[in-house]
Design a protein around this motif. Structure first.
Motif, mmCIF file in Angstrom:
data_model
loop_
_atom_site.group_PDB
_atom_site.id
_atom_site.type_symbol
_atom_site.label_atom_id
_atom_site.label_comp_id
_atom_site.label_asym_id
_atom_site.label_seq_id
_atom_site.Cartn_x
_atom_site.Cartn_y
_atom_site.Cartn_z
ATOM 1 N N HIS A 1 2.750 6.134 -2.524
ATOM 2 C CA HIS A 1 4.034 6.258 -3.449
ATOM 3 C C HIS A 1 4.353 6.764 -5.265
ATOM 4 O O HIS A 1 4.052 8.138 -5.533
ATOM 5 N N LEU A 2 3.862 5.615 -6.045
ATOM 6 C CA LEU A 2 3.625 5.597 -7.133
ATOM 7 C C LEU A 2 2.372 6.740 -7.928
ATOM 8 O O LEU A 2 2.772 7.459 -8.536
ATOM 9 N N ARG A 3 1.102 6.653 -7.066
ATOM 10 C CA ARG A 3 0.406 7.552 -7.161
ATOM 11 C C ARG A 3 0.774 8.425 -7.062
ATOM 12 O O ARG A 3 0.253 9.792 -8.315
ATOM 13 N N HIS A 4 1.013 9.226 -6.126
ATOM 14 C CA HIS A 4 1.640 10.580 -5.367
ATOM 15 C C HIS A 4 2.579 11.238 -7.216
ATOM 16 O O HIS A 4 2.399 11.891 -7.472
ATOM 17 N N LEU B 1 0.947 -0.828 0.071
ATOM 18 C CA LEU B 1 0.117 -0.088 -0.194
ATOM 19 C C LEU B 1 1.171 1.035 0.045
ATOM 20 O O LEU B 1 0.256 2.218 -1.185
ATOM 21 N N ALA B 2 2.093 1.343 0.428
ATOM 22 C CA ALA B 2 2.967 2.392 1.173
ATOM 23 C C ALA B 2 3.239 2.742 -0.561
ATOM 24 O O ALA B 2 3.771 4.006 -1.119
ATOM 25 N N PHE B 3 3.671 1.720 -1.112
ATOM 26 C CA PHE B 3 4.656 1.791 -3.020
ATOM 27 C C PHE B 3 3.598 2.397 -3.735
ATOM 28 O O PHE B 3 4.582 3.367 -4.914
ATOM 29 N N ILE B 4 2.316 1.574 -3.555
ATOM 30 C CA ILE B 4 1.371 2.607 -4.130
ATOM 31 C C ILE B 4 1.098 3.360 -4.300
ATOM 32 O O ILE B 4 0.885 3.941 -5.200
#
Length: 186
Positions: free
Chosen positions: A172-175, A167-170
């Motif tokens: 980050h990618l979304r941001h 969830l954290a990496f997704i």
């Protein structure tokens, strides 16, 4: 049953990994400039494996054994695709990509290798052996139950870590995808 699940895993991991590599390649080509989509698939497969692995039923364990090969193939292919700049344009200067891959893989290997003995020690530790001076191998039902509980705790903690990291990496990618700098790089 455990031996049959293990045998299934021994066959399903390499065959599932190989068979899925064609689908993973198509996925990476289709979403070449959309790492959020490819890492979304990685997160879904990794978390599916974790959930299946936590369910104490033979059918779920067989399903986990079948999912592991494709999930692992998708994880590594997407990871390399992401770091080498194949997804979303040149992410890192070519001069540092080799070092990123080397250091990243070193960290992954060290964490993976260091976790196994620590988790095994946690699961296998015996309060009876420590507190009562019971000799190794003199297990009782209470200790077996406590060992199973520690095994479940370790697996739930690892599954939670995978979910949080996914969830954290997704996020980050979304941001990153919503930033003007990202769109300028395309």
């Amino acid at each position: 049953t455990a031996k049959r699940i293990s045998s299934t895993f021994d066959v399903a991991f390499p065959l599932g990994g190989f068979a899925s590599s064609f689908l993973v390649a198509a996925l990476l080509n289709r979403f070449e400039r959309r790492p959020l989509a490819t890492f979304g698939v990685v997160a879904a497969l990794a978390n599916l494996f974790c959930v299946l692995h936590l369910i104490p039923a033979a059918s779920a364990q067989y399903a986990a054994a079948l999912v592991f090969g494709p999930a692992r193939t998708c994880q590594w292919a997407t990871y390399f695709h992401f770091l080498t700049g194949s997804s979303g344009g040149q992410r890192y200067p070519r001069a540092v990509v080799g070092r990123l891959l080397g250091y990243g893989n070193l960290v992954i290997a060290l964490l993976g290798d260091a976790a196994v003995p620590a988790l095994t020690a946690f699961v296998e530790r015996s309060k009876a052996n420590v507190l009562l001076g019971t000799a190794e191998g003199e297990d009782n039902d209470a200790e077996d139950h406590a060992r199973r509980d520690r095994y479940v705790v370790a697996n739930v903690a690892l599954a939670a870590a995978v979910a949080v990291a996914s969830l954290a990496f997704i996020a980050h990618l979304r941001h990153e995808a919503s930033s003007p700098k990202y769109h300028a790089r395309k």
